[in-house]
Design an enzyme around this catalytic site. Structure first.
Site, PDB file in Angstrom:
ATOM      1  N   HIS A   1      -2.285   7.361   4.880  1.00  0.00           N
ATOM      2  CA  HIS A   1      -1.095   7.960   3.828  1.00  0.00           C
ATOM      3  C   HIS A   1      -2.038   7.468   2.294  1.00  0.00           C
ATOM      4  O   HIS A   1      -2.740   8.639   1.803  1.00  0.00           O
ATOM      5  CB  HIS A   1      -0.241   7.711   3.076  1.00  0.00           C
ATOM      6  CG  HIS A   1       1.026   8.670   4.090  1.00  0.00           C
ATOM      7  ND1 HIS A   1       1.742   9.550   3.998  1.00  0.00           N
ATOM      8  CD2 HIS A   1       1.888   8.019   5.416  1.00  0.00           C
ATOM      9  CE1 HIS A   1       2.255   9.341   4.835  1.00  0.00           C
ATOM     10  NE2 HIS A   1       1.985   9.197   5.469  1.00  0.00           N
TER      11      HIS A   1
ATOM     12  N   ASP B   1      -7.016   8.562  -5.108  1.00  0.00           N
ATOM     13  CA  ASP B   1      -6.071   8.401  -4.663  1.00  0.00           C
ATOM     14  C   ASP B   1      -5.995   9.418  -3.175  1.00  0.00           C
ATOM     15  O   ASP B   1      -6.668   9.804  -2.996  1.00  0.00           O
ATOM     16  CB  ASP B   1      -5.135   9.520  -5.671  1.00  0.00           C
ATOM     17  CG  ASP B   1      -3.632   9.806  -4.899  1.00  0.00           C
ATOM     18  OD1 ASP B   1      -2.974   9.521  -4.197  1.00  0.00           O
ATOM     19  OD2 ASP B   1      -3.251  10.647  -6.549  1.00  0.00           O
TER      20      ASP B   1
END
Ligand code: ADP
Ligand code: F6P
Length: 470
Positions: A163, A371
């Site tokens: 992720h 991110d």
């Protein structure tokens, strides 16, 4: 005997955390982060078993069923929490994989515990997976699980999804047990990343570190093929749209604006309180615009919601001090009695309240230094309906690859951030609506269900709906 499943997800966290209330009662509450947001609707759709940690220490709660998902908790001791979760996962791997924006710490005992805990998760999966089942392992906390599980259960189809970002080779090479991590991941049949570049880094790393051959995105490992690919994660767009359109949420959005004194511009930030999220730099940009006289308190107000996260890890403690100092400084210098410049909430808010905040905000600031994706950016867009609104988005968020109609900025450049924020505030409503519509259309087709389907199709799994047996 454990309930067996044909579809098993293994993640560090369960969708719910067990917490002890001040009266000593045990309660379940939704757990934080993008992984849970994304996987919860997938598991609700496909059923199956979710293996994960329940958030506490000591004995694990008994397995139970939740909204059609079989929940199988894995225990962690206090020492394991410190070494595996806070140490190796969140003080070594997390900063290293996020461009080392804070310095990673390397400790032998953390690595040893990471191995022990990964082995426990692999054993739990081996125990609950049916013959030939699909097991989908999630994220950086469990990178050794694919190879451990393959050894225990060669009959399984094993997928792995990361992720968070995957670092470039030169950064990955810092990690003391780098080859073991890489071999761990190569136990999967398919290794998924958020971005194409990350998948390419991985394939090149396999050759660089282990001398493995590859063709395209397929690596040859011990006579098997391991595929790598990009599968950008997303949200349950329709569900988020429905939630935001709910009259009670719309009423609450209006009420929030009224409580803020009906300013011209509401600026919002929503994050876990994490140093990768660029919270400080966005506060600083706001402060400088107030100081430059380009924004005025009363006309513009900022809300920053920061969910408590990993609170015993040093970098997180330092960050909290810095953010709270900056909020205090801004309010001290620019606030008026009854009209603070920044409203800061160090807490988690429920889904309805969050949707109301998105609906109330003219400008959303998502400014991470790095991110993997950033689901908050996508949630904001889904909650806007046809009311326009502007997203200021860091180029270093995975979401920037898709959300090209946002106001993109380089978070390392304070003037660039200020400029993007001002452009977002001053843009014409018609332009904002046009930008929003393009991004909303994209998210309707590129939602979390498509993410899961694309990954599972590539893994070679057909219908994954689970028909578990007791
Ligand atoms: P990460 O996985 O690093 O936390 P994401 O932006 O991808 O970052 O996902 C964060 C998820 O957590 C989103 O679904 C968001 O709605 C939720 N979230 C973030 N902050 C809060 C908060 N203060 N209260 C409730 N939910 C939050
Ligand atoms: O998506 C990144 C992620 O670290 C997930 O793996 C995790 O569940 C979430 O953010 C929240 O972090 P934590 O589980 O450490 O509270």
């Amino acid at each position: 005997m454990a309930q067996r499943s044909s579809f098993v997800v293994v993640a560090n966290r369960l969708p719910v955390d067990e917490v002890t209330t001040p009266d000593g009662d045990k309660q379940w509450r939704p757990s934080p982060g993008g992984l849970v947001t994304a996987l919860h609707p997938v598991l609700t759709e496909h059923h199956g078993t979710w293996i994960g940690w329940a958030g506490g220490t000591g004995d694990a709660p008994e397995p139970f069923d939740l909204e059609g998902i079989h929940i199988h908790p894995v225990p962690l001791s206090g020492e394991e929490l410190e070494r595996y979760y806070e140490g190796q996962s969140n003080a070594t791997i997390w900063p290293l994989y996020h461009d080392a924006v804070e310095t990673p710490a390397y400790k032998r005992r953390w690595r040893e515990t990471y191995r022990v805990v990964n082995h426990r998760f692999a054993q739990a999966a081996a125990q609950v997976a049916d013959e030939g089942a699909t097991v989908w392992v999630q994220d950086y906390q469990l990178q050794l699980v694919p190879s451990m599980l393959r050894e225990m259960r060669p009959d399984l189809r094993i997928g792995f999804f990361l992720h968070i970002p995957f670092p470039p080779i030169e950064l990955f090479m810092q990690m003391p047990f780098r080859a073991e991590i890489l071999r761990g991941l190569l136990g999967a049949d398919l290794v998924g990343f958020q971005q194409k570049l990350a998948a390419q880094n991985f394939v090149r790393l396999a050759r660089h570190l282990l001398g493995l051959r590859y063709e395209g995105q397929s690596i040859q490992v011990d006579g098997r093929k391991v595929k790598a690919g990009a599968f950008p994660i997303s949200i349950d767009t329709r569900e988020m749209e429905r939630l935001a359109a709910d009259p009670s949420v719309q009423a609450r959005a209006k009420q929030i604006r009224a409580e803020l004194g009906d300013p011209k511009t509401v600026i919002l930030g929503v994050d876990r309180l994490d140093y990768t999220k660029g919270i400080e730099l966005r506060l600083k940009a706001f402060r400088e615009l107030l100081a430059d006289g380009k924004l005025n308190v009363g006309d513009a107000v900022m809300i920053q919601v920061a969910t408590p996260s990993r609170e015993r890890v040093e970098h997180y403690q330092t960050l909290r001090v810095k953010v709270e100092r900056e909020v205090g400084r801004i309010n001290g210098e620019f606030g008026k009695v009854g009209t603070p410049a920044v409203h800061y909430l160090h807490q988690s808010v429920d889904k309805q309240e969050l949707a109301a905040m998105y609906a109330a905000a003219d400008v959303m600031m998502v400014t991470p230094l790095r991110d993997g994706m950033n689901l908050v950016a996508k949630e904001y867009i889904a909650c806007r309906g046809d009311s326009g609104g502007a997203l200021v988005l860091s180029e270093f968020a995975g979401a920037a690859t898709e959300l090209r109609q946002s106001f993109l900025c380089n978070p390392h450049d304070p003037d660039g951030v200020k400029d993007a924020l001002l452009r977002a505030i001053n843009a014409e409503p018609a332009e904002l609506k046009r930008r929003m519509r393009v991004m909303q259309r994209h998210l309707r087709t590129h939602d979390v269900s498509r993410w899961a389907k694309t990954f599972l199709d590539e893994l070679g799994v057909g219908e994954t709906s689970d028909d578990s047996e007791g």
